[in-house]
Design an enzyme around this catalytic site. Structure first.
Site, PDB file in Angstrom:
ATOM      1  N   ASN A  75     -27.295  58.829  93.722  1.00 29.70           N
ATOM      2  CA  ASN A  75     -27.996  58.811  92.434  1.00 29.70           C
ATOM      3  C   ASN A  75     -27.437  59.804  91.427  1.00 29.70           C
ATOM      4  O   ASN A  75     -27.882  59.812  90.276  1.00 29.70           O
ATOM      5  CB  ASN A  75     -29.482  59.114  92.636  1.00 29.70           C
ATOM      6  CG  ASN A  75     -30.171  58.116  93.544  1.00 29.70           C
ATOM      7  OD1 ASN A  75     -29.979  58.147  94.748  1.00 29.70           O
ATOM      8  ND2 ASN A  75     -30.963  57.232  92.975  1.00 29.70           N
ATOM      9  N   VAL A  82     -27.739  60.522  86.035  1.00 22.21           N
ATOM     10  CA  VAL A  82     -28.769  60.539  87.069  1.00 22.21           C
ATOM     11  C   VAL A  82     -29.376  59.147  87.129  1.00 22.21           C
ATOM     12  O   VAL A  82     -29.988  58.682  86.162  1.00 22.21           O
ATOM     13  CB  VAL A  82     -29.859  61.586  86.761  1.00 22.21           C
ATOM     14  CG1 VAL A  82     -30.942  61.551  87.839  1.00 22.21           C
ATOM     15  CG2 VAL A  82     -29.244  62.981  86.671  1.00 22.21           C
ATOM     16  N   CYS A  83     -29.196  58.477  88.245  1.00 21.26           N
ATOM     17  CA  CYS A  83     -29.636  57.099  88.404  1.00 21.26           C
ATOM     18  C   CYS A  83     -31.034  57.090  89.007  1.00 21.26           C
ATOM     19  O   CYS A  83     -31.209  57.418  90.182  1.00 21.26           O
ATOM     20  CB  CYS A  83     -28.651  56.361  89.312  1.00 21.26           C
ATOM     21  SG  CYS A  83     -28.700  54.583  89.151  1.00 21.26           S
ATOM     22  N   LEU A  84     -32.031  56.751  88.192  1.00 18.30           N
ATOM     23  CA  LEU A  84     -33.417  56.819  88.625  1.00 18.30           C
ATOM     24  C   LEU A  84     -34.250  55.833  87.808  1.00 18.30           C
ATOM     25  O   LEU A  84     -34.122  55.776  86.584  1.00 18.30           O
ATOM     26  CB  LEU A  84     -33.956  58.241  88.430  1.00 18.30           C
ATOM     27  CG  LEU A  84     -35.265  58.626  89.111  1.00 18.30           C
ATOM     28  CD1 LEU A  84     -35.121  58.618  90.626  1.00 18.30           C
ATOM     29  CD2 LEU A  84     -35.721  60.002  88.648  1.00 18.30           C
TER      30      LEU A  84
END
Length: 243
Positions: A75, A82-84
């Site tokens: 992530n 930031v992969c969220l």
């Protein structure tokens, strides 16, 4: 709304997260988080920059990770992304994405700590969750944890050499007081006390030495290749920590 967010942070921020705003604006924040126990990020320090743009809270905060070009987690990208789902940088259920009326900055920080810096980050990779609990999945997860620990240690060295502005004292203080725990974790992963422990399985009490570290089962040993690389990394860490 920005003032409300700061009030929430003041009342609910966990003691493993620190936040500072820029001198120019309360819309620009810098955040430091300590990695949770029983993960490959245990006792590490992870820094993020957060911006609350003019369209906040209609749009979620903009969050960038200080990666130093190292990818320690599925992530957290090398370029800082930031992969969220909560940040609308990844798809998710309606209950997981940003909602301007109910979602908060505090929720973002806690989500990074609890959903990104986890015990088995391998399964955070898209599509890999289907392998959870399988022999192949667990083998790959174990190897990923070993890589994540080594790469995270690289970022700690970068943080000490080039601390982001405003967090120089915190970074120095953290590694001065928790460096010994990171080195002990290295020793336990290397098998200096018992058989080599698997990365991401240590408790706070074990790395602090207040309880004896439990010996692992044979199928839970760290890999030999990892231990070769870790011996070199431990030497670098010990020098940086002033052991």
């Amino acid at each position: 709304r920005v003032r409300q967010e700061w009030t929430r942070l003041g009342n609910g921020l966990p003691d493993t997260i620190w936040v500072r705003c820029s001198e120019e604006s309360q819309r620009h924040l810098r955040v430091a988080m300590v990695g949770p126990s029983q993960t490959p990020y245990h006792d590490g320090l992870f820094l993020f920059d957060v911006s609350l743009a003019e369209d906040f809270p209609t749009a979620p905060p903009l969050v960038s990770y200080h990666s130093f070009g190292v990818r320690v987690n599925p992530n957290l990208y090398e370029e800082g992304k930031v992969c969220l789902s909560l940040l609308n940088t990844w798809s998710g259920k309606s209950s997981e994405v940003w909602h301007s009326d109910t979602s908060t900055v505090l929720q973002v920080f806690v989500s990074i700590l609890g959903l990104v810096l986890v015990d088995k980050p391998y399964y955070n990779e898209a599509g890999y969750e289907r392998h959870y609990g399988t022999a192949e999945g667990e083998k790959n997860s174990k190897l990923y944890n070993e890589s994540a620990f080594l790469l995270s240690c690289q970022t700690y060295l970068h943080l000490m050499r080039r601390p982001p502005a405003g967090f120089e004292s915190l970074i120095a203080h953290h590694f001065k007081h928790r460096g010994h725990a990171l080195l002990r974790a290295c020793d336990l992963y290397l098998g200096k006390e018992n058989a080599p422990r698997q990365v991401g399985t240590l408790t706070d009490a074990e790395v602090d030495g207040t309880v004896e570290a439990a010996p692992p089962k044979p199928d839970e040993f760290s890999s030999e290749g990892f231990r070769i690389l870790l011996r070199k990394m431990r030497t670098r860490l010990a020098k940086a920590f002033g052991e």
